[in-house]
Design a protein around this motif. Structure first.
Motif, PDB file in Angstrom:
ATOM      1  N   ASP A   1       0.823  -1.208   0.000  1.00  0.00           N
ATOM      2  CA  ASP A   1       0.000   0.000   0.000  1.00  0.00           C
ATOM      3  C   ASP A   1       0.855   1.255   0.000  1.00  0.00           C
ATOM      4  O   ASP A   1       0.586   2.201  -0.739  1.00  0.00           O
ATOM      5  N   LEU A   2       1.903   1.275   0.838  1.00  0.00           N
ATOM      6  CA  LEU A   2       2.774   2.442   0.910  1.00  0.00           C
ATOM      7  C   LEU A   2       3.558   2.605  -0.383  1.00  0.00           C
ATOM      8  O   LEU A   2       3.727   3.722  -0.885  1.00  0.00           O
ATOM      9  N   SER A   3       4.000   1.513  -0.952  1.00  0.00           N
ATOM     10  CA  SER A   3       4.719   1.552  -2.215  1.00  0.00           C
ATOM     11  C   SER A   3       3.842   2.148  -3.321  1.00  0.00           C
ATOM     12  O   SER A   3       4.288   2.998  -4.094  1.00  0.00           O
ATOM     13  N   GLY A   4       2.593   1.707  -3.391  1.00  0.00           N
ATOM     14  CA  GLY A   4       1.663   2.250  -4.379  1.00  0.00           C
ATOM     15  C   GLY A   4       1.379   3.720  -4.138  1.00  0.00           C
ATOM     16  O   GLY A   4       1.295   4.517  -5.090  1.00  0.00           O
ATOM     17  N   LEU A   5       1.231   4.098  -2.886  1.00  0.00           N
ATOM     18  CA  LEU A   5       0.994   5.500  -2.536  1.00  0.00           C
ATOM     19  C   LEU A   5       2.154   6.372  -3.000  1.00  0.00           C
ATOM     20  O   LEU A   5       1.942   7.412  -3.639  1.00  0.00           O
ATOM     21  N   LEU A   6       3.375   5.943  -2.698  1.00  0.00           N
ATOM     22  CA  LEU A   6       4.544   6.728  -3.101  1.00  0.00           C
ATOM     23  C   LEU A   6       4.703   6.766  -4.615  1.00  0.00           C
ATOM     24  O   LEU A   6       5.099   7.793  -5.176  1.00  0.00           O
ATOM     25  N   ARG A   7       4.365   5.678  -5.282  1.00  0.00           N
ATOM     26  CA  ARG A   7       4.422   5.650  -6.744  1.00  0.00           C
ATOM     27  C   ARG A   7       3.430   6.646  -7.336  1.00  0.00           C
ATOM     28  O   ARG A   7       3.769   7.422  -8.243  1.00  0.00           O
ATOM     29  N   ARG A   8       2.201   6.655  -6.804  1.00  0.00           N
ATOM     30  CA  ARG A   8       1.202   7.618  -7.285  1.00  0.00           C
ATOM     31  C   ARG A   8       1.640   9.050  -6.966  1.00  0.00           C
ATOM     32  O   ARG A   8       1.487   9.954  -7.786  1.00  0.00           O
ATOM     33  N   GLY A   9       2.217   9.239  -5.775  1.00  0.00           N
ATOM     34  CA  GLY A   9       2.726  10.558  -5.413  1.00  0.00           C
ATOM     35  C   GLY A   9       3.827  11.015  -6.349  1.00  0.00           C
ATOM     36  O   GLY A   9       3.894  12.194  -6.718  1.00  0.00           O
ATOM     37  N   LEU A  10       4.683  10.095  -6.758  1.00  0.00           N
ATOM     38  CA  LEU A  10       5.760  10.415  -7.696  1.00  0.00           C
ATOM     39  C   LEU A  10       5.201  10.825  -9.055  1.00  0.00           C
ATOM     40  O   LEU A  10       5.688  11.776  -9.673  1.00  0.00           O
TER      41      LEU A  10
ATOM     42  N   VAL B   1       2.293  12.218  -9.645  1.00  0.00           N
ATOM     43  CA  VAL B   1       1.732  13.568  -9.510  1.00  0.00           C
ATOM     44  C   VAL B   1       2.862  14.591  -9.433  1.00  0.00           C
ATOM     45  O   VAL B   1       2.773  15.670 -10.023  1.00  0.00           O
ATOM     46  N   TRP B   2       3.947  14.261  -8.737  1.00  0.00           N
ATOM     47  CA  TRP B   2       5.084  15.181  -8.669  1.00  0.00           C
ATOM     48  C   TRP B   2       5.647  15.447 -10.064  1.00  0.00           C
ATOM     49  O   TRP B   2       5.980  16.590 -10.386  1.00  0.00           O
ATOM     50  N   PHE B   3       5.742  14.415 -10.889  1.00  0.00           N
ATOM     51  CA  PHE B   3       6.219  14.621 -12.261  1.00  0.00           C
ATOM     52  C   PHE B   3       5.322  15.605 -13.005  1.00  0.00           C
ATOM     53  O   PHE B   3       5.803  16.459 -13.752  1.00  0.00           O
ATOM     54  N   LEU B   4       4.021  15.509 -12.808  1.00  0.00           N
ATOM     55  CA  LEU B   4       3.104  16.465 -13.441  1.00  0.00           C
ATOM     56  C   LEU B   4       3.337  17.877 -12.910  1.00  0.00           C
ATOM     57  O   LEU B   4       3.339  18.850 -13.673  1.00  0.00           O
ATOM     58  N   ILE B   5       3.533  17.983 -11.595  1.00  0.00           N
ATOM     59  CA  ILE B   5       3.803  19.289 -10.990  1.00  0.00           C
ATOM     60  C   ILE B   5       5.100  19.874 -11.537  1.00  0.00           C
ATOM     61  O   ILE B   5       5.144  21.040 -11.936  1.00  0.00           O
ATOM     62  N   ILE B   6       6.151  19.074 -11.574  1.00  0.00           N
ATOM     63  CA  ILE B   6       7.443  19.597 -12.000  1.00  0.00           C
ATOM     64  C   ILE B   6       7.435  19.929 -13.489  1.00  0.00           C
ATOM     65  O   ILE B   6       8.093  20.881 -13.921  1.00  0.00           O
ATOM     66  N   LEU B   7       6.674  19.187 -14.277  1.00  0.00           N
ATOM     67  CA  LEU B   7       6.527  19.525 -15.693  1.00  0.00           C
ATOM     68  C   LEU B   7       5.819  20.873 -15.838  1.00  0.00           C
ATOM     69  O   LEU B   7       6.282  21.754 -16.582  1.00  0.00           O
TER      70      LEU B   7
ATOM     71  N   ILE C   1      -3.163  21.280  -9.179  1.00  0.00           N
ATOM     72  CA  ILE C   1      -2.826  19.919  -9.604  1.00  0.00           C
ATOM     73  C   ILE C   1      -3.102  18.929  -8.477  1.00  0.00           C
ATOM     74  O   ILE C   1      -3.664  17.847  -8.700  1.00  0.00           O
ATOM     75  N   THR C   2      -2.742  19.301  -7.262  1.00  0.00           N
ATOM     76  CA  THR C   2      -2.996  18.429  -6.117  1.00  0.00           C
ATOM     77  C   THR C   2      -4.492  18.207  -5.942  1.00  0.00           C
ATOM     78  O   THR C   2      -4.933  17.081  -5.686  1.00  0.00           O
ATOM     79  N   PHE C   3      -5.267  19.256  -6.084  1.00  0.00           N
ATOM     80  CA  PHE C   3      -6.720  19.144  -5.967  1.00  0.00           C
ATOM     81  C   PHE C   3      -7.271  18.138  -6.984  1.00  0.00           C
ATOM     82  O   PHE C   3      -8.114  17.310  -6.657  1.00  0.00           O
ATOM     83  N   MET C   4      -6.747  18.199  -8.203  1.00  0.00           N
ATOM     84  CA  MET C   4      -7.230  17.296  -9.252  1.00  0.00           C
ATOM     85  C   MET C   4      -6.904  15.829  -8.971  1.00  0.00           C
ATOM     86  O   MET C   4      -7.639  14.943  -9.388  1.00  0.00           O
ATOM     87  N   PHE C   5      -5.810  15.570  -8.248  1.00  0.00           N
ATOM     88  CA  PHE C   5      -5.347  14.197  -8.073  1.00  0.00           C
ATOM     89  C   PHE C   5      -5.404  13.676  -6.642  1.00  0.00           C
ATOM     90  O   PHE C   5      -5.008  12.545  -6.395  1.00  0.00           O
ATOM     91  N   VAL C   6      -5.902  14.481  -5.709  1.00  0.00           N
ATOM     92  CA  VAL C   6      -5.822  14.082  -4.301  1.00  0.00           C
ATOM     93  C   VAL C   6      -6.573  12.778  -4.028  1.00  0.00           C
ATOM     94  O   VAL C   6      -6.098  11.937  -3.256  1.00  0.00           O
TER      95      VAL C   6
END
Length: 137
Positions: A4-13, A15-21, A58-63
């Protein structure tokens, strides 16, 4: 690390890529369009405000898609984003743009108008704030 934590961090990553783009495109446009009109420091200050709004949007869209189970998990995602962003800023600034350490650190110097710490603070809490806003926690 649990699945579960691995999937959470993967999804967070992701979203971060979208933010940084989005932030990278924003930085290029800011440098090309705004900086010549109002100067470097003022453009960077306005950029932090606009960038913070973009992070929140972006966070709002993906939270919900992040599927965190607690406020602590949302804060963990925010912390991951901050660490990745600071690393990205240093790598980009030093090794791609050949900026001096003085120039990079000036973004974090609140006493001299650098507002990046406020942007990072917003980034840290954005997942938690948006989760509260949409009743995820």
């Amino acid at each position: 690390m649990t699945k579960d934590l691995s999937g959470l961090l993967r999804r967070g990553l992701i979203v971060w890529f979208l933010i940084i783009l989005a932030e990278s495109v924003h930085g290029v446009l800011r440098t090309m369009l705004l900086e010549p009109l109002i100067g470097d420091l003022s453009a960077r200050q306005i950029g932090v405000v606009i960038g913070t709004a973009m992070i929140l949007a972006i966070t709002f869209m993906f939270v919900r898609w992040l599927k965190a189970n607690s406020g602590c998990q949302f804060l963990l995602i925010g912390l991951m984003w901050v660490v990745l962003t600071v690393g990205f800023e240093i790598l980009l600034g030093r090794y791609v743009m050949s900026l001096s350490w003085e120039r990079i650190l000036s973004d974090y110097d609140v006493a001299n108008g650098g507002l990046m710490l406020f942007g990072l603070l917003a980034m840290l809490f954005a997942p938690w704030i948006m989760a509260k806003l949409v009743d995820e926690i």
